[in-house]
Structure formats: structure tokens, C-alpha cells
Design a protein around this motif. Structure first.
Motif, PDB file in Angstrom:
ATOM      1  N   MET A 138      -9.002  12.554 -40.645  1.00 38.10           N
ATOM      2  CA  MET A 138     -10.413  12.945 -40.737  1.00 38.10           C
ATOM      3  C   MET A 138     -10.937  13.357 -39.360  1.00 38.10           C
ATOM      4  O   MET A 138     -10.591  12.734 -38.368  1.00 38.10           O
ATOM      5  N   GLU A 139     -11.710  14.400 -39.348  1.00 38.63           N
ATOM      6  CA  GLU A 139     -12.275  14.892 -38.085  1.00 38.63           C
ATOM      7  C   GLU A 139     -13.705  14.377 -37.916  1.00 38.63           C
ATOM      8  O   GLU A 139     -14.444  14.290 -38.900  1.00 38.63           O
ATOM      9  N   PRO A 140     -14.115  14.038 -36.678  1.00 39.84           N
ATOM     10  CA  PRO A 140     -15.533  13.689 -36.511  1.00 39.84           C
ATOM     11  C   PRO A 140     -16.413  14.915 -36.754  1.00 39.84           C
ATOM     12  O   PRO A 140     -15.985  16.043 -36.550  1.00 39.84           O
ATOM     13  N   LEU A 141     -17.656  14.655 -37.163  1.00 39.49           N
ATOM     14  CA  LEU A 141     -18.605  15.755 -37.344  1.00 39.49           C
ATOM     15  C   LEU A 141     -19.021  16.302 -35.988  1.00 39.49           C
ATOM     16  O   LEU A 141     -19.384  17.464 -35.842  1.00 39.49           O
ATOM     17  N   TYR A 142     -18.986  15.394 -34.996  1.00 40.37           N
ATOM     18  CA  TYR A 142     -19.469  15.757 -33.664  1.00 40.37           C
ATOM     19  C   TYR A 142     -18.793  14.843 -32.655  1.00 40.37           C
ATOM     20  O   TYR A 142     -18.603  13.658 -32.923  1.00 40.37           O
ATOM     21  N   GLU A 143     -18.400  15.396 -31.542  1.00 41.12           N
ATOM     22  CA  GLU A 143     -17.876  14.550 -30.465  1.00 41.12           C
ATOM     23  C   GLU A 143     -18.603  14.870 -29.183  1.00 41.12           C
ATOM     24  O   GLU A 143     -18.599  16.007 -28.711  1.00 41.12           O
ATOM     25  N   GLY A 144     -19.245  13.844 -28.617  1.00 39.88           N
ATOM     26  CA  GLY A 144     -19.928  14.016 -27.343  1.00 39.88           C
ATOM     27  C   GLY A 144     -19.121  13.358 -26.234  1.00 39.88           C
ATOM     28  O   GLY A 144     -17.957  13.004 -26.424  1.00 39.88           O
ATOM     29  N   LYS A 145     -19.748  13.186 -25.062  1.00 36.53           N
ATOM     30  CA  LYS A 145     -19.011  12.661 -23.909  1.00 36.53           C
ATOM     31  C   LYS A 145     -18.677  11.177 -24.089  1.00 36.53           C
ATOM     32  O   LYS A 145     -17.640  10.725 -23.629  1.00 36.53           O
ATOM     33  N   ALA A 146     -19.552  10.439 -24.758  1.00 39.58           N
ATOM     34  CA  ALA A 146     -19.320   8.997 -24.884  1.00 39.58           C
ATOM     35  C   ALA A 146     -19.318   8.502 -26.331  1.00 39.58           C
ATOM     36  O   ALA A 146     -19.108   7.317 -26.556  1.00 39.58           O
ATOM     37  N   LYS A 147     -19.548   9.408 -27.289  1.00 40.04           N
ATOM     38  CA  LYS A 147     -19.620   8.971 -28.681  1.00 40.04           C
ATOM     39  C   LYS A 147     -19.050  10.015 -29.644  1.00 40.04           C
ATOM     40  O   LYS A 147     -18.970  11.191 -29.297  1.00 40.04           O
ATOM     41  N   ARG A 148     -18.651   9.520 -30.813  1.00 40.36           N
ATOM     42  CA  ARG A 148     -18.294  10.422 -31.909  1.00 40.36           C
ATOM     43  C   ARG A 148     -19.177  10.082 -33.102  1.00 40.36           C
ATOM     44  O   ARG A 148     -19.556   8.927 -33.279  1.00 40.36           O
ATOM     45  N   LEU A 149     -19.465  11.089 -33.926  1.00 42.99           N
ATOM     46  CA  LEU A 149     -20.226  10.869 -35.155  1.00 42.99           C
ATOM     47  C   LEU A 149     -19.356  11.233 -36.343  1.00 42.99           C
ATOM     48  O   LEU A 149     -18.731  12.308 -36.370  1.00 42.99           O
ATOM     49  N   TRP A 150     -19.334  10.315 -37.315  1.00 40.65           N
ATOM     50  CA  TRP A 150     -18.510  10.496 -38.511  1.00 40.65           C
ATOM     51  C   TRP A 150     -19.415  10.509 -39.748  1.00 40.65           C
ATOM     52  O   TRP A 150     -20.436   9.817 -39.770  1.00 40.65           O
ATOM     53  N   ALA A 151     -18.969  11.223 -40.781  1.00 41.61           N
ATOM     54  CA  ALA A 151     -19.696  11.209 -42.062  1.00 41.61           C
ATOM     55  C   ALA A 151     -19.462   9.874 -42.768  1.00 41.61           C
ATOM     56  O   ALA A 151     -18.460   9.201 -42.537  1.00 41.61           O
ATOM     57  N   THR A 152     -20.403   9.484 -43.625  1.00 46.25           N
ATOM     58  CA  THR A 152     -20.213   8.327 -44.514  1.00 46.25           C
ATOM     59  C   THR A 152     -20.419   8.810 -45.955  1.00 46.25           C
ATOM     60  O   THR A 152     -20.703   9.997 -46.183  1.00 46.25           O
ATOM     61  N   ASP A 153     -20.329   7.900 -46.925  1.00 47.50           N
ATOM     62  CA  ASP A 153     -20.555   8.277 -48.322  1.00 47.50           C
ATOM     63  C   ASP A 153     -22.004   8.673 -48.569  1.00 47.50           C
ATOM     64  O   ASP A 153     -22.313   9.351 -49.546  1.00 47.50           O
ATOM     65  N   ASP A 154     -22.877   8.188 -47.704  1.00 45.16           N
ATOM     66  CA  ASP A 154     -24.304   8.478 -47.845  1.00 45.16           C
ATOM     67  C   ASP A 154     -24.656   9.706 -46.990  1.00 45.16           C
ATOM     68  O   ASP A 154     -24.487   9.669 -45.765  1.00 45.16           O
ATOM     69  N   PRO A 155     -25.132  10.796 -47.623  1.00 43.79           N
ATOM     70  CA  PRO A 155     -25.419  12.015 -46.849  1.00 43.79           C
ATOM     71  C   PRO A 155     -26.513  11.820 -45.800  1.00 43.79           C
ATOM     72  O   PRO A 155     -26.634  12.634 -44.875  1.00 43.79           O
ATOM     73  N   ASN A 156     -27.292  10.738 -45.929  1.00 41.42           N
ATOM     74  CA  ASN A 156     -28.378  10.496 -44.974  1.00 41.42           C
ATOM     75  C   ASN A 156     -27.982   9.546 -43.853  1.00 41.42           C
ATOM     76  O   ASN A 156     -28.813   9.199 -43.019  1.00 41.42           O
ATOM     77  N   VAL A 157     -26.703   9.106 -43.866  1.00 44.52           N
ATOM     78  CA  VAL A 157     -26.254   8.112 -42.882  1.00 44.52           C
ATOM     79  C   VAL A 157     -24.974   8.602 -42.202  1.00 44.52           C
ATOM     80  O   VAL A 157     -24.064   9.116 -42.856  1.00 44.52           O
ATOM     81  N   LEU A 158     -24.908   8.455 -40.888  1.00 40.52           N
ATOM     82  CA  LEU A 158     -23.695   8.770 -40.123  1.00 40.52           C
ATOM     83  C   LEU A 158     -23.167   7.500 -39.473  1.00 40.52           C
ATOM     84  O   LEU A 158     -23.916   6.550 -39.236  1.00 40.52           O
ATOM     85  N   ARG A 159     -21.870   7.507 -39.193  1.00 38.92           N
ATOM     86  CA  ARG A 159     -21.278   6.393 -38.446  1.00 38.92           C
ATOM     87  C   ARG A 159     -21.076   6.847 -37.001  1.00 38.92           C
ATOM     88  O   ARG A 159     -20.443   7.874 -36.739  1.00 38.92           O
ATOM     89  N   MET A 160     -21.648   6.085 -36.073  1.00 38.59           N
ATOM     90  CA  MET A 160     -21.574   6.442 -34.648  1.00 38.59           C
ATOM     91  C   MET A 160     -20.545   5.542 -33.973  1.00 38.59           C
ATOM     92  O   MET A 160     -20.611   4.325 -34.079  1.00 38.59           O
ATOM     93  N   GLU A 161     -19.593   6.164 -33.293  1.00 35.97           N
ATOM     94  CA  GLU A 161     -18.522   5.432 -32.609  1.00 35.97           C
ATOM     95  C   GLU A 161     -18.747   5.495 -31.102  1.00 35.97           C
ATOM     96  O   GLU A 161     -18.934   6.571 -30.543  1.00 35.97           O
ATOM     97  N   PHE A 162     -18.713   4.356 -30.459  1.00 35.69           N
ATOM     98  CA  PHE A 162     -18.849   4.286 -29.002  1.00 35.69           C
ATOM     99  C   PHE A 162     -17.460   4.374 -28.380  1.00 35.69           C
ATOM    100  O   PHE A 162     -16.606   3.524 -28.641  1.00 35.69           O
ATOM    101  N   LYS A 163     -17.222   5.378 -27.546  1.00 32.89           N
ATOM    102  CA  LYS A 163     -15.910   5.570 -26.911  1.00 32.89           C
ATOM    103  C   LYS A 163     -15.856   4.795 -25.595  1.00 32.89           C
ATOM    104  O   LYS A 163     -16.889   4.403 -25.042  1.00 32.89           O
ATOM    105  N   ASN A 164     -14.640   4.677 -25.079  1.00 30.56           N
ATOM    106  CA  ASN A 164     -14.492   4.038 -23.760  1.00 30.56           C
ATOM    107  C   ASN A 164     -14.649   5.046 -22.623  1.00 30.56           C
ATOM    108  O   ASN A 164     -14.561   4.683 -21.455  1.00 30.56           O
ATOM    109  N   ASP A 165     -14.887   6.316 -22.946  1.00 32.57           N
ATOM    110  CA  ASP A 165     -15.007   7.351 -21.908  1.00 32.57           C
ATOM    111  C   ASP A 165     -16.327   7.228 -21.160  1.00 32.57           C
ATOM    112  O   ASP A 165     -17.371   6.952 -21.752  1.00 32.57           O
TER     113      ASP A 165
END
Ligand code: TMP
Length: 237
Positions: free
Chosen positions: A1-28
Motif C-alpha cells: 500500500m502506498e501512502p496518500l502523502y509523504e512529507g519530511k517527517a510524516k506519512r498519511l494513509w487512507a483508512t476505511d472511513d473517507p473522512n479519517v486519515l492515519r498519520m504516521e510519525f517518521k524518525n526522519d
């Protein structure tokens, strides 16, 4: 699965809910608009825990935010928003680009907080702009700008007190806001609140406890973040 968005310190992933995203905190970690890069073990977890505690406090104080729930060590679920492409910076004490721009010495306490806006653009290097630029560029309406300023000042008041109770001086910080996709007429606080985007100085020693330790090669970067988290946990349980 690909993230919807990747920034410098975070990635955003889709969830089952179209109004909710999962935000991942990277170690970068990056500084100076991505010119300086490093990875710090545990940074993602520390920033997620710090940000979750801070957002919990802001929600309890009635600040509308994107926060939905913490998922695990490095993930939170957040409301899907259309990000306002304006970064809102609040300053209580002179530091960083304020000093470079004005020649004022680091550490001068302001009589009143300073709110400033910059365009959220890596290509342009987040240039400082005023209300008229934002209106002309269509980045936010006049009404939204008023809300951004009022919310930023309210958050500042809450965070000054919270960090003071943790023995930390809130020097300055950057906020981002968004329009929830399921309620685009409203504005909520978005993004993280962590030592990556705040300057925090120890109240007694003046020691820097934030990303300036990385920017300025002061060492013990994660030790400082860990200390901030420890103090917040002691304060907020
Ligand atoms: P500055 O003094 O470099 O303008 O930074 C002010 C505050 O904003 C500081 O707490 C760090 C934060 N900040 C970010 O979160 N992201 C950025 O890209 C920049 C330039 C600053």
C-alpha cells in the motif's frame, strides 16, 4: 500500500472511513528546508506521544482539532482536512528567523505575542507574508485569517501554561490548520505539536529542549525530546 502523502517527517494513509486519515510519525528529521537530514531512533514515537498529550489538553480546553484517536506508538487517526497553505507562527521570545530578520538578540521577551504567517511551500522556502498577500493569493479568506489568528493566540495561552508547569519556556511554535472534508466551512488545528515545531527552553537552565539541538548540532537531541515527554507525562498523567 502506498501512502496518500509523504512529507519530511510524516506519512498519511487512507483508512476505511473517507473522512479519517492515519498519520504516521517518521524518525526522519530535517532542517533548513530539507537541506540538513538525519534519522533519530524513537523520534516518531516521542513526537506522537508528545503531540497526543498536547492535543488532548487543547481539546479539553475547547480548541477544535483534527485529532480522532491514537492508534499505536507511531500512528494517530485524524480527520481528513484540506490543509490551509499558511503556516501560523507565534512568538513569545526572540529567536530563530525573528533575530536574523531584525538583529534583535535571542532571548528578548516580547510584551505581547507576535503572530506571523508564511506560505507553506518548500519550493519557496516558506516565505513570510502578510494578510494582504494571503487574500490576494486566495490561501485563506479574511474570516478564516481571523480564526487562525484567534485560535493561534488561544493555543499559545494554553501551551505557555502547560509548558510552564513542566519547567519549560514556550519561546515560539508553528501551527497548521485545515478545513475538514466533512465540514469544509470550519477550521481545525492540524499537523503535530512537538519539539520539531516548537522552541522550548528549560526555565531554570535556559537549555534548548527542541529541534534547535539538531539544527545547531548541540547533541543529545532525542534525550531532550524524551525529557519533554517525561515532564508532560508527569504533568498530564
Ligand atoms: P523560525 O524562527 O525559524 O522562523 O521558526 C519559528 C518556529 O517555527 C520554531 O519553533 C520552529 C518552527 N518551524 C517549523 O515548525 N517549521 C519550519 O519550517 C520553520 C522554518 C519553523
Amino acid at each position: 500500500m502506498e501512502p496518500l502523502y509523504e512529507g519530511k517527517a510524516k506519512r498519511l494513509w487512507a483508512t476505511d472511513d473517507p473522512n479519517v486519515l492515519r498519520m504516521e510519525f517518521k524518525n526522519d528529521a530535517t532542517a533548513f528546508n530539507g537541506e540538513k537530514k538525519a534519522q533519530f531512533e524513537d523520534k516518531g514515537r516521542l513526537n506522537n506521544e508528545i503531540s497526543t498529550l498536547v492535543y488532548g489538553m487543547l481539546e479539553r480546553e475547547g480548541v477544535p482539532t483534527h485529532f480522532v484517536r491514537r492508534v499505536d506508538e507511531t500512528h494517530v487517526d485524524v480527520r481528513k482536512v484540506d490543509i490551509v497553505m499558511v503556516e501560523v507562527i507565534v512568538r513569545n521570545v526572540a529567536a530563530g528567523s525573528f533575530c536574523r530578520r531584525t538583529g534583535v538578540e535571542e532571548g528578548r521577551e516580547f510584551g505581547q505575542p507576535i503572530v506571523e504567517f508564511s506560505i507553506k511551500s518548500d519550493e519557496l522556502g516558506d516565505p513570510l507574508v502578510n494578510d494582504d498577500y494571503i487574500r490576494e493569493l486566495g490561501l485563506a479568506t479574511a474570516d478564516e485569517l481571523t480564526q487562525l489568528r484567534e485560535s493561534a493566540l488561544k493555543v499559545n495561552g494554553i501551551l505557555i501554561g502547560l509548558f510552564r508547569d513542566c519547567g519549560l519556556r514556550l519561546v515560539d511554535f508553528k501551527l497548521e490548520f485545515g478545513r475538514p472534508v466533512d465540514d469544509p466551512g470550519s477550521i481545525v488545528l492540524a499537523d503535530e505539536i512537538s519539539p520539531d515545531g516548537c522552541r522550548l527552553w528549560d526555565l531554570e537552565t535556559g537549555e534548548k529542549m527542541d529541534k534547535d539541538r539538531f539544527r545547531r548540532d548541540l547533541g543529545n537531541v532525542m534525550e531532550a525530546y524524551r525529557e519533554v515527554l517525561g515532564r508532560l507525562k508527569a504533568e498530564l498523567g
